[in-house]
Design a protein around this motif. Structure first.
Motif, mmCIF file in Angstrom:
data_model
loop_
_atom_site.group_PDB
_atom_site.id
_atom_site.type_symbol
_atom_site.label_atom_id
_atom_site.label_comp_id
_atom_site.label_asym_id
_atom_site.label_seq_id
_atom_site.Cartn_x
_atom_site.Cartn_y
_atom_site.Cartn_z
ATOM 1 N N ARG A 172 0.820 -1.205 0.000
ATOM 2 C CA ARG A 172 0.000 0.000 0.000
ATOM 3 C C ARG A 172 0.856 1.257 0.000
ATOM 4 N NH1 ARG A 172 -3.952 -2.373 4.689
ATOM 5 N NH2 ARG A 172 -5.345 -3.600 3.328
ATOM 6 N N ALA A 173 1.984 1.216 0.718
ATOM 7 C CA ALA A 173 2.891 2.363 0.743
ATOM 8 C C ALA A 173 3.547 2.591 -0.612
ATOM 9 C CB ALA A 173 3.952 2.160 1.828
ATOM 10 N N VAL A 174 3.926 1.493 -1.276
ATOM 11 C CA VAL A 174 4.493 1.606 -2.625
ATOM 12 C C VAL A 174 3.479 2.264 -3.555
ATOM 13 C CG1 VAL A 174 5.247 0.280 -4.651
ATOM 14 C CG2 VAL A 174 6.072 -0.348 -2.369
ATOM 15 N N PHE A 228 3.599 6.062 -5.408
ATOM 16 C CA PHE A 228 3.414 6.219 -6.849
ATOM 17 C C PHE A 228 2.268 7.175 -7.168
ATOM 18 C CE2 PHE A 228 1.134 4.748 -10.688
ATOM 19 C CZ PHE A 228 2.087 5.062 -11.640
ATOM 20 N N GLU A 229 1.132 6.973 -6.522
ATOM 21 C CA GLU A 229 -0.059 7.750 -6.855
ATOM 22 C C GLU A 229 -0.004 9.176 -6.331
ATOM 23 O OE1 GLU A 229 -3.213 5.399 -5.234
ATOM 24 O OE2 GLU A 229 -3.319 4.064 -6.980
ATOM 25 N N GLU A 230 0.505 9.358 -5.121
ATOM 26 C CA GLU A 230 0.440 10.667 -4.479
ATOM 27 C C GLU A 230 1.747 11.455 -4.535
ATOM 28 O OE1 GLU A 230 -2.343 11.780 -3.677
ATOM 29 O OE2 GLU A 230 -3.608 10.009 -3.473
ATOM 30 N N LEU A 231 2.875 10.752 -4.506
ATOM 31 C CA LEU A 231 4.178 11.427 -4.500
ATOM 32 C C LEU A 231 4.852 11.403 -5.865
ATOM 33 C CD1 LEU A 231 5.570 9.857 -1.194
ATOM 34 C CD2 LEU A 231 4.183 11.936 -1.441
ATOM 35 N N LYS A 232 4.336 10.564 -6.766
ATOM 36 C CA LYS A 232 4.911 10.388 -8.103
ATOM 37 C C LYS A 232 6.343 9.869 -8.035
ATOM 38 C CE LYS A 232 0.989 12.103 -9.115
ATOM 39 N NZ LYS A 232 -0.136 11.142 -9.280
ATOM 40 N N LEU A 233 6.559 8.943 -7.099
ATOM 41 C CA LEU A 233 7.866 8.337 -6.913
ATOM 42 C C LEU A 233 7.766 6.822 -7.036
ATOM 43 C CD1 LEU A 233 9.281 10.256 -3.793
ATOM 44 C CD2 LEU A 233 10.011 10.519 -6.173
ATOM 45 N N VAL A 234 8.798 6.228 -7.633
ATOM 46 C CA VAL A 234 8.926 4.770 -7.659
ATOM 47 C C VAL A 234 9.774 4.374 -6.452
ATOM 48 C CG1 VAL A 234 9.835 2.782 -8.893
ATOM 49 C CG2 VAL A 234 8.722 4.640 -10.158
ATOM 50 N N VAL A 235 9.162 3.638 -5.529
ATOM 51 C CA VAL A 235 9.859 3.200 -4.318
ATOM 52 C C VAL A 235 9.753 1.684 -4.230
ATOM 53 C CG1 VAL A 235 10.095 3.493 -1.820
ATOM 54 C CG2 VAL A 235 9.144 5.354 -3.202
ATOM 55 N N GLU A 236 10.863 1.018 -3.998
ATOM 56 C CA GLU A 236 10.826 -0.432 -3.855
ATOM 57 C C GLU A 236 10.220 -0.798 -2.498
ATOM 58 O OE1 GLU A 236 14.799 -2.376 -2.838
ATOM 59 O OE2 GLU A 236 15.434 -0.454 -3.678
ATOM 60 N N PRO A 237 9.752 -2.032 -2.332
ATOM 61 C CA PRO A 237 9.121 -2.409 -1.067
ATOM 62 C C PRO A 237 9.987 -2.127 0.164
ATOM 63 C CG PRO A 237 8.602 -4.042 -2.722
ATOM 64 C CD PRO A 237 9.586 -3.098 -3.355
ATOM 65 N N GLY A 238 11.231 -2.589 0.145
ATOM 66 C CA GLY A 238 12.087 -2.341 1.298
ATOM 67 C C GLY A 238 12.320 -0.868 1.556
ATOM 68 N N LEU A 291 6.689 -6.778 -10.417
ATOM 69 C CA LEU A 291 6.224 -6.652 -9.035
ATOM 70 C C LEU A 291 5.629 -5.273 -8.800
ATOM 71 C CD1 LEU A 291 5.913 -7.550 -6.105
ATOM 72 C CD2 LEU A 291 8.308 -6.850 -5.708
ATOM 73 N N PHE A 292 6.285 -4.262 -9.311
ATOM 74 C CA PHE A 292 5.784 -2.903 -9.149
ATOM 75 C C PHE A 292 4.388 -2.760 -9.753
ATOM 76 C CE2 PHE A 292 5.634 1.673 -10.357
ATOM 77 C CZ PHE A 292 5.766 2.219 -9.091
ATOM 78 N N ALA A 293 4.207 -3.317 -10.945
ATOM 79 C CA ALA A 293 2.895 -3.255 -11.599
ATOM 80 C C ALA A 293 1.830 -3.955 -10.748
ATOM 81 C CB ALA A 293 2.981 -3.903 -12.974
ATOM 82 N N GLN A 294 2.177 -5.087 -10.160
ATOM 83 C CA GLN A 294 1.223 -5.788 -9.297
ATOM 84 C C GLN A 294 0.843 -4.950 -8.092
ATOM 85 O OE1 GLN A 294 2.721 -9.685 -8.187
ATOM 86 N NE2 GLN A 294 3.464 -10.072 -10.262
ATOM 87 N N LEU A 295 1.831 -4.318 -7.479
ATOM 88 C CA LEU A 295 1.572 -3.565 -6.253
ATOM 89 C C LEU A 295 0.739 -2.313 -6.514
ATOM 90 C CD1 LEU A 295 5.051 -3.855 -4.504
ATOM 91 C CD2 LEU A 295 2.980 -5.159 -4.014
ATOM 92 N N ILE A 296 1.023 -1.612 -7.577
ATOM 93 C CA ILE A 296 0.268 -0.376 -7.818
ATOM 94 C C ILE A 296 -1.107 -0.651 -8.390
ATOM 95 C CG2 ILE A 296 2.361 1.000 -8.075
ATOM 96 C CD1 ILE A 296 1.858 1.039 -11.092
ATOM 97 N N ALA A 297 -1.325 -1.863 -8.895
ATOM 98 C CA ALA A 297 -2.633 -2.213 -9.432
ATOM 99 C C ALA A 297 -3.524 -2.905 -8.396
ATOM 100 C CB ALA A 297 -2.476 -3.124 -10.651
ATOM 101 N N ALA A 298 -2.933 -3.261 -7.258
ATOM 102 C CA ALA A 298 -3.676 -4.045 -6.254
ATOM 103 C C ALA A 298 -4.863 -3.258 -5.723
ATOM 104 C CB ALA A 298 -2.747 -4.435 -5.112
#
Length: 330
Positions: free
Chosen positions: A274-276, A280-290, A323-330
């Motif tokens: 959810r943080a990732v 992406f949605e609010e900060l316009k940043l790509v952040v890895e899970p860790g 993985l990024f696509a999965q997380l932001i689409a969840a």
């Protein structure tokens, strides 16, 4: 295991030296804010965007500080490191800048993007089985064969001091704004980032409360704080936070984090995802899970931060596209 004496641990003077060494090479990353985040948490939140650092994570700082300190007569033999990806890229990039060969021992299950970027930076990659082989033993064998210098992922005074420049920058930027942080949250694995940052922050803001954040089920640092000794994780894999999979806190890092931090939190994979997505949605940043785990703890309400000034470190942005696509689409 060798005993640790105070003289082996880095201090603020070492961080100042590291800051001079990496100046003009590492990126001085910004402290960013977002009204939507402040409103959601009822707090004033600053995010240290190490996603914008060279190689996409904070690891370049410590790697360059260490490698640029190697004696000239030892540089031809190169360096060797072991890492799941971010330290690998930091070492590879720093070695290339110094004109030195690098060998990186990486787990076979490390994200493909991290493996490929490490190779693209000119390093030789040696793969190993995270659950059945000893990466340190593999690295030692390469050292013995080639005469290379080991660049550890966290348990080294120069590595810790390099990561400590993050705390130094946080302190400088907030001091210019005449702001004292109430809380700083830091993702933790081996503890290099947490140890270095805590040294930098506590030197200027001794009353600030610091917390480590780890993946659920991999909370060796939190359990170590509670027991007073270095605890280990029963598993070496099983979280989307691949950057936070060290088995136990470092021999050098733990005395620092136990003294200066002493408090820890955890976040689940769902909360991290959810943080990732939020980044992406609010900060316009790509952040890895860790790299998002500190933000995850805040968004999940693991701390009461209402009315407080809080800093969280976005420690890296190296994530596989799938993985990024999965997380932001969840």
């Amino acid at each position: 295991m060798s005993a640790i004496t105070p003289t082996t641990l880095p201090n603020v003077t070492d961080i100042e030296a590291a800051a001079s060494r990496i100046h003009g090479v590492a990126v001085r990353t910004p402290l960013i804010t977002a009204p939507v985040l402040d409103e959601r948490l009822g707090a004033r939140v600053f995010l240290k965007a190490e996603t914008l650092q060279r190689t996409g994570s904070f690891k370049f700082r410590g790697a360059y500080n260490k490698i640029s300190s190697i004696a000239p007569e030892k540089r031809a033999a190169g360096v060797v490191a072991f890492s799941s990806g971010n330290h690998a890229q930091g070492v590879a990039a720093a070695a290339r800048l110094m004109g030195m060969p690098a060998v990186i021992v990486m787990p076979r299950d490390a994200p493909t993007a991290k493996r490929e970027r490490t190779k693209a930076l000119g390093a030789e990659v040696v793969l190993y089985d995270r659950t059945g082989e000893d990466r340190a033993a593999i690295a030692r064998k390469i050292m013995d064969e080639r005469g290379a210098t080991l660049v550890p992922p966290y348990d080294d005074p120069l590595i810790i001091a390099g990561q400590g420049t993050i705390g130094r920058e946080i302190v400088e930027d907030l001091t210019r704004l005449d702001i004292t942080p109430d809380i700083v949250v830091i993702g933790a694995s081996g503890g290099g980032l947490a140890a270095g940052t805590s040294l930098g922050v506590k030197a200027r803001f001794p009353e600030t409360a610091l917390y480590t954040v780890e993946p659920e089920g991999f909370d060796d640092t939190l359990r170590s704080f509670k027991s007073g000794k270095r605890e280990s994780n029963p598993n070496l894999s099983g979280s989307i936070c691949d950057a936070l999979m060290s088995a136990t806190p470092g021999e050098l890092t733990f005395p620092i984090t136990r003294t200066l931090i002493g408090k820890g939190l955890t976040a689940s994979d769902v909360e991290v995802g959810r943080a990732v997505r939020f980044a992406f949605e609010e900060l316009k940043l790509v952040v890895e899970p860790g790299g998002a785990i500190g933000l995850a703890a805040l968004l999940a309400g693991k701390l009461d931060v209402k009315g407080k000034t809080v800093v969280a470190i976005l420690s890296g942005g190296n994530v596989d596209a799938s993985l990024f696509a999965q997380l932001i689409a969840a």
